[in-house]
Enzyme design. Structure first.
Site, mmCIF file in Angstrom:
data_model
loop_
_atom_site.group_PDB
_atom_site.id
_atom_site.type_symbol
_atom_site.label_atom_id
_atom_site.label_comp_id
_atom_site.label_asym_id
_atom_site.label_seq_id
_atom_site.Cartn_x
_atom_site.Cartn_y
_atom_site.Cartn_z
ATOM 1 C CD GLU A 125 9.673 2.426 14.153
ATOM 2 O OE1 GLU A 125 9.543 1.512 13.328
ATOM 3 O OE2 GLU A 125 8.779 3.270 14.364
ATOM 4 C CB ALA B 257 -0.949 -0.016 1.205
ATOM 5 N N GLY B 258 2.168 1.119 0.047
ATOM 6 C CA GLY B 258 3.017 2.323 0.021
ATOM 7 C C GLY B 258 2.844 3.182 1.262
ATOM 8 C CG ASN C 64 10.121 -3.125 13.055
ATOM 9 O OD1 ASN C 64 9.909 -3.597 11.948
ATOM 10 N ND2 ASN C 64 11.167 -2.378 13.326
ATOM 11 N NE ARG D 50 5.334 -1.912 11.454
ATOM 12 C CZ ARG D 50 6.356 -2.746 11.554
ATOM 13 N NH1 ARG D 50 7.498 -2.430 10.984
ATOM 14 N NH2 ARG D 50 6.273 -3.877 12.220
ATOM 15 C CG HIS E 124 13.718 0.179 11.145
ATOM 16 N ND1 HIS E 124 12.791 -0.648 10.539
ATOM 17 C CD2 HIS E 124 13.014 0.966 11.987
ATOM 18 C CE1 HIS E 124 11.581 -0.363 10.989
ATOM 19 N NE2 HIS E 124 11.683 0.617 11.867
ATOM 20 C CB CYS F 227 12.539 -6.866 8.718
ATOM 21 S SG CYS F 227 13.534 -5.581 7.999
ATOM 22 C CB VAL G 79 13.698 3.107 -0.934
ATOM 23 C CG1 VAL G 79 13.761 3.181 -2.450
ATOM 24 C CG2 VAL G 79 14.511 4.235 -0.303
HETATM 25 N N1 LIG Z 1 13.789 -2.936 9.123
HETATM 26 C C1 LIG Z 1 12.927 -3.631 9.825
HETATM 27 N N2 LIG Z 1 13.288 -4.162 10.926
HETATM 28 N N3 LIG Z 1 11.655 -3.764 9.452
HETATM 29 C C2 LIG Z 1 11.131 -3.441 8.179
HETATM 30 C C3 LIG Z 1 9.752 -2.893 8.319
HETATM 31 C C4 LIG Z 1 9.119 -2.572 6.992
HETATM 32 C C5 LIG Z 1 7.829 -1.826 7.140
HETATM 33 N N4 LIG Z 1 7.180 -1.696 5.858
HETATM 34 C C6 LIG Z 1 5.890 -1.327 5.772
HETATM 35 O O1 LIG Z 1 5.194 -1.130 6.744
HETATM 36 C C7 LIG Z 1 5.338 -1.142 4.366
HETATM 37 C C8 LIG Z 1 3.862 -1.434 4.267
HETATM 38 C C9 LIG Z 1 3.267 -0.963 2.965
HETATM 39 O O2 LIG Z 1 3.772 -0.031 2.361
HETATM 40 O O3 LIG Z 1 2.229 -1.553 2.549
HETATM 41 C C10 LIG Z 1 8.065 -0.445 7.766
HETATM 42 O O4 LIG Z 1 8.369 0.496 7.015
HETATM 43 O O5 LIG Z 1 7.949 -0.327 8.997
#
Ligand SMILES: N=C(N)NCCC[C@H](NC(=O)CCC(=O)O)C(=O)O
Length: 448
Positions: free
Chosen positions: A176, A21-22, A112, A140, A252, A371, A28
């Site tokens: 986080e 869903a961005g 997280n 989140r 992160h 992650c 990125v």
């Molecule tokens: N680096 C670690 N530990 N975790 C990665 C988390 C990815 C997560 N992506 C998202 O929530 C994207 C959901 C979306 O765009 O649909 C975030 O950005 O929080």
């Protein structure tokens, strides 16, 4: 009797609404794959394959259950009325962005979910858990209460485990979880040095901070976690992420550094005041050998690191003093990163092997192998006190694959999220899952 010690990885099982869903400004991959179609079934199976492979390597591996989505409780709190299907219809029609946010399967990234301090580090000799409040992204911020409940049902023994409430729900205490927390130690059972990384100071705007993308974790949150967990000055180090790399997509710290036992593997640009901080780590770590493996810009650029997730790898212990690196296939597909890794395992460091895993469904949302897992270092008594039904083995692997086949869709476009049948399918799946994993009633729909 000698006490044995382990590091256990608890991987997030991908939920039935996995989609693109961005939602994550500053991440990125999340931004660039916005609105692509996903495959919840493939995503869950890719994750299960990684769990099974690590378990087959002789490592302790657990499963962390997904959350209930769409979150109709959040929608009701925001004023949508009627029965669940009416609430979904109204939100999807009147506030589609909000509806997508409450439908995210983002709890899959269990790095997280919480910050965890093992008993060897804490003042009362218990393992401490604090769920992350994840305040920086609305989708989140819906996670900490249910994550806390799932953690309590997995680590349900007050003699060994202490659970804290997540930090106050405000960006001043943006937290986080383990994505910004690394533990170094000579052995899992010995007191270690816990590295807390943050992107900004909440109460001091004169300090460096990123300009383009948000700093999700604050210094003040890190300090609070160390206090709650009863860490001493001698076993905590607080390091600021380099704001310039946050502005290049390092949302992160685990996108630019990873550590395990006596190895810290990081990019040259990861931190501020790197030399002084590494000296502090070495002083607190003591005499024992510590490997700082720094990757130079000339070897791998920050951009390549962000695209391939070279540092969002898992460093796992494979024997006394040896480790393997668990990398996403994106690293293999980038010549510079693949040759860096081939060279790394031939050097004189504990890292001897690299294993590549296809977790592309998760990677497209900016979630790599690291992650997807929450690390918990435990001794054998503590491990015996973990809910055994969440531990991976051949039969759980087969059972969960069948469960995914039975309940998950093969393809999901963002527009499909509004289908009210998806909520019913998800609840049916999760109700069955709580029985498989013997979690009790951890979901709001089970408490109505
Ligand atoms: N680096 C670690 N530990 N975790 C990665 C988390 C990815 C997560 N992506 C998202 O929530 C994207 C959901 C979306 O765009 O649909 C975030 O950005 O929080």
């Amino acid at each position: 009797m000698t006490v044995k010690h382990f590091e256990v990885n608890f991987d997030g099982l991908v939920g039935p609404t996995h989609n693109y869903a961005g939602l994550s400004f500053g991440n990125v991959a999340s931004q660039s794959n916005a609105k692509a179609a996903s495959s919840p079934r493939d995503a869950a199976k890719q994750g299960l394959q990684k769990m099974k492979a690590l378990s087959d390597m002789g490592l302790q591996q657990g499963v962390f259950a997904p959350h209930e989505r769409p979150d109709t409780y959040a929608l009701r709190r925001l004023g949508f009325k009627g029965n669940d299907h009416e609430v979904i219809h109204a939100a999807a029609t009147q506030a589609p962005e909000l509806f997508q946010a409450v439908s995210s399967a983002s709890s899959m990234w269990t790095a997280n979910a919480a910050t965890v301090s093992p008993s060897a580090d804490t003042s009362n000799g218990k393992v401490h858990f604090t769920p992350a409040n994840l305040t920086n992204k609305f989708h989140r911020s819906l996670e900490p209460v249910t994550s806390g409940r799932i953690l309590q049902s997995m680590f349900n023994n007050p003699r060994h485990f202490e659970h804290h409430l997540h930090l106050p729900d405000n960006d001043h205490f943006g937290d986080e979880g383990a994505a910004n927390h690394t533990r170094l130690c000579s052995d899992y059972g010995n007191a270690g040095v816990e590295l807390f990384t943050y992107g900004r100071y909440a109460f001091d705007s004169s300090k460096p901070a990123p300009q383009k993308y948000p700093a999700r974790q604050t210094y003040e949150a890190c300090q609070a976690l160390a206090r709650l967990h009863g860490l001493s000055d001698e076993n905590a180090v607080f390091m600021q992420q380099n704001p310039a790399v946050i502005d290049q997509g390092v949302f992160h710290n685990d996108v630019i550094a990873v550590g395990n036992q006596n190895v810290l593997f990081y990019h040259q640009q990861a931190f501020l005041n790197t030399d002084a901080k590494l000296r502090e780590i070495q002083n607190k770590f003591g005499e024992k050998e510590l490997f700082f493996i720094e990757v130079k810009d000339s070897e791998v650029s920050v951009q390549d690191a962000v695209q391939t997730y070279l540092f969002n790898t898992q460093l796992v212990a494979t024997g006394a003093g040896t480790m393997a690196i668990i990398a996403p296939t994106e690293c293999q597909e980038n010549d510079r990163v693949a040759s860096y890794l081939a060279d790394l395992v031939s050097r004189d460091t504990p890292i001897r092997q690299v294993h590549y895993f296809d977790v592309k469904q998760s990677m497209r949302n900016g979630g790599g192998p690291a992650c997807l897992r929450l690390r918990v270092a435990l001794n054998d008594q503590e491990l015996a006190a973990v809910n055994p039904a969440v531990m991976m083995n051949d039969s759980l692997f087969e059972r969960l694959n069948n469960w995914v086949d039975k309940h998950y869709r093969d393809r999901l476009a963002v527009d499909d999220l509004r289908d009210p049948a998806l909520l019913d399918e998800s609840r049916t799946a999760l109700d069955e899952l709580t029985q498989i994993l013997k979690l009790g009633s951890v979901y709001p729909f089970q408490q109505d």
